[in-house]
Design an enzyme around this catalytic site. Structure first.
Site, PDB file in Angstrom:
ATOM      1  N   HIS A 149      44.902   5.774   2.852  1.00  0.00           N
ATOM      2  CA  HIS A 149      45.796   6.617   3.665  1.00  0.00           C
ATOM      3  C   HIS A 149      45.328   6.757   5.116  1.00  0.00           C
ATOM      4  O   HIS A 149      45.406   7.838   5.702  1.00  0.00           O
ATOM      5  CB  HIS A 149      45.938   8.006   3.029  1.00  0.00           C
ATOM      6  CG  HIS A 149      46.073   7.979   1.547  1.00  0.00           C
ATOM      7  ND1 HIS A 149      47.125   7.344   0.904  1.00  0.00           N
ATOM      8  CD2 HIS A 149      45.281   8.473   0.560  1.00  0.00           C
ATOM      9  CE1 HIS A 149      46.974   7.465  -0.401  1.00  0.00           C
ATOM     10  NE2 HIS A 149      45.868   8.135  -0.637  1.00  0.00           N
ATOM     11  N   CYS A 150      44.836   5.653   5.662  1.00  0.00           N
ATOM     12  CA  CYS A 150      44.340   5.636   7.048  1.00  0.00           C
ATOM     13  C   CYS A 150      43.172   6.600   7.245  1.00  0.00           C
ATOM     14  O   CYS A 150      42.963   7.113   8.349  1.00  0.00           O
ATOM     15  CB  CYS A 150      45.465   5.958   8.041  1.00  0.00           C
ATOM     16  SG  CYS A 150      46.852   4.823   7.939  1.00  0.00           S
ATOM     17  N   CYS A 151      42.427   6.876   6.177  1.00  0.00           N
ATOM     18  CA  CYS A 151      41.290   7.809   6.242  1.00  0.00           C
ATOM     19  C   CYS A 151      40.058   7.199   5.578  1.00  0.00           C
ATOM     20  O   CYS A 151      39.422   7.830   4.723  1.00  0.00           O
ATOM     21  CB  CYS A 151      41.643   9.126   5.547  1.00  0.00           C
ATOM     22  SG  CYS A 151      42.984  10.027   6.306  1.00  0.00           S
TER      23      CYS A 151
END
Length: 201
Positions: A149-151
């Protein structure tokens, strides 16, 4: 605020469009990133000058249909009311967290119940990879996200390579949450039984 960006599909609008708002003096101090019709003021052999913002950033034929669709979506959201949407999403988020906290083998990443949060929950489960979980839930008609999740940095800090994420919006209901929890429990039970050598399910 110097700049504000928003995505069309997050507003219930079309994909492939969004908007960027910026302070006029900042926008006019920036060079265009594309060349094409309508973004030029004057062109000479040795130099050219650009139209004032926003024209300097709108080279060529714009995404007309998408812009009309996003405009309609914004009007739709405004008609419902952002405060009303926010209040409902906070209520849904609290209900989702409460239901998920009762599921054996689920660890919620982020604030626990009682904290005001967005209407989404990132989570991990014991013994089931998020991609497997999302695939099995998809077969039940439930769409969740699986990945980082882009994390990636946060996931590394938490000690996980991936997580699953259940997201709600104002068109979801508590009945949707109940159905998700029912299928989540069934899916986790399935994987536990497979792990125990029981393939009769």
């Amino acid at each position: 605020i110097d700049f504000l960006a928003a995505s069309g599909h997050k507003l219930c609008g079309p994909t492939g469009i969004g908007f960027l708002w910026g302070r006029e003096e900042l926008l006019n101090s920036m060079d265009p990133f594309m060349g094409g019709g309508e973004m030029i003021m004057d062109v000479y052999q040795q130099e050219s000058s650009y139209a004032p913002a926003p024209g300097r950033f709108e080279a060529g034929t714009p995404a007309i249909a998408q812009a009309i669709g996003m405009g309609a979506a914004v009007e739709y959201i405004q008609e419902i009311g952002m405060e009303r949407i926010h209040a409902y999403e906070v209520e849904l988020a609290g209900y989702l967290v409460k239901r998920m906290e009762s599921v054996e083998g689920v660890r919620i990443l982020g604030p626990s119940g009682g904290a005001e949060r967005a209407a989404l929950v990132a989570f991990v489960t014991e013994g089931v990879h998020p991609s497997d979980l999302s695939t099995f839930l998809d077969m039940e008609g439930i769409a969740i996200r699986a990945g980082h999740h882009c994390c990636q940095v946060l996931h590394r800090e938490l000690g996980y390579s991936h997580s699953a994420r259940a997201s709600l919006y104002f068109y979801n209901t508590k009945e949707d949450v109940d159905f998700f929890i029912e299928k989540l429990v069934e899916t986790l039970d399935f994987f536990r039984n497979i792990g125990n050598g029981d393939d009769s399910i």
